[in-house]
Design a protein around this motif. Structure first.
Motif: not given
Length: 294
Positions: A5-8, A14-20, A35-40, A142-146
């Motif tokens: 499994p890919a590591a995200y 919010c420090w949760r895993e940012a899973t696509p 690899k989004p920088t923020i979670c959904a 928005l999803a990808n920007n650091t």
């Protein structure tokens, strides 16, 4: 061979895993959402906040706040929109275009800085609703920007404050300052009579008494200066009320002196820490006198 499994990365907001896989289908199927920088969840809240700003910032920018003076639009005949009183207009102006007493940027500064991070063009004359729409119109960025982790929190804070202005719910709300939790720093607000406050970002609950102690030290060490009216408004937002006549009495008697450095020409400016020290001293004296008479 078993697929690993890919590591995200963890969400920068919010420090949760940012899973696509948690994103909506139209985003999840995009080839560039690796690899989004923020979670959904934070992404959805950010988009929702930006959509609210797009719909409502025109009303705030034009100072059409009917609830501020207890009036509502009429039904029919075009409706009569009332103008907010001067102190409310000034507070809204600072929220939209300036910085708060704690240095937190307002709506325009935040949106334009975010657009710069996203590499999106805008005009300096654009209305706030247009700026918000420009940010919201690039959901993949928005999803990808650091920078999205920081701006998602800031835009949510500003949206809540704008909503409070429009509903009249901020009359008894005070600014306590940044959350003391490590790596958080979210600006916390609470009702004037609150005992504790819960950070909407890290979910820590902090005693208001502790926030007040930290607020006092921050203000006493602050280099902020401003006109008498600006400093009264800044302190009022922090729950410290200073009567205008009292402040001008301090100035007239030489108790409150102008700051040594006076930027440009115009009204004299004073140090926030000086006004705060005088205001809290006056409050303590009044409380002591009231205790003696009981």
């Amino acid at each position: 061979m078993t697929d690993v499994p890919a590591a995200y990365d963890t969400c920068a907001s919010c420090w949760r895993e940012a899973t696509p896989d948690d994103y909506p289908a139209y985003m999840r199927d995009h080839p560039n959402l690796n690899k989004p920088t923020i979670c959904a969840s934070c992404w959805t809240r950010l988009v929702t906040d930006l959509e609210w700003m797009t719909r409502n910032l025109d009303s705030l920018e034009e100072y059409r706040i009917n609830r501020a003076n207890g009036r509502h639009d009429g039904n029919g005949g075009g409706g009569n929109r009332g103008n907010a009183p001067t102190p409310v207009r000034e507070r809204i102006y600072d929220l939209l275009f300036e910085k708060s007493g704690t240095g937190a940027p307002g709506v325009r500064l935040t949106l334009t800085a975010y657009l710069d991070c996203l590499g999106q063009r805008y005009m300096h004359g654009d209305k706030l609703s247009v700026l918000a729409h420009r940010v919201a119109s690039c959901p993949l960025l928005l999803a990808n920007n650091t920078a999205s982790g920081v701006y998602a929190r800031e835009i949510h804070r500003l949206t809540r404050q704008c909503q409070a202005c429009m509903t009249g719910e901020n009359s008894d709300t005070i600014i306590l300052g940044p959350c003391p939790a490590k790596d958080c720093g979210t600006i916390l607000t609470a009702p004037d009579d609150a005992v504790t406050v819960t950070c909407p970002h890290c979910r820590n609950t902090i005693p208001v008494s502790l926030m007040r102690i930290m607020q006092r030290q921050r203000i006493l060490n602050s280099p902020v200066t401003g006109t008498a009216r600006q400093l009264r408004r800044t302190l009022q937002d922090s729950g410290i009320r200073v009567n205008a006549n009292t402040m001008y009495s301090w100035i007239h008697r030489g108790v409150l002196r102008p700051a040594k450095h006076q930027p440009g020409k115009g009204k004299p400016v004073y140090r926030l820490c000086d006004v705060y020290a005088l205001a809290t001293r006056a409050q303590q004296q009044q409380q002591a006198e009231e205790g003696e008479t009981e």
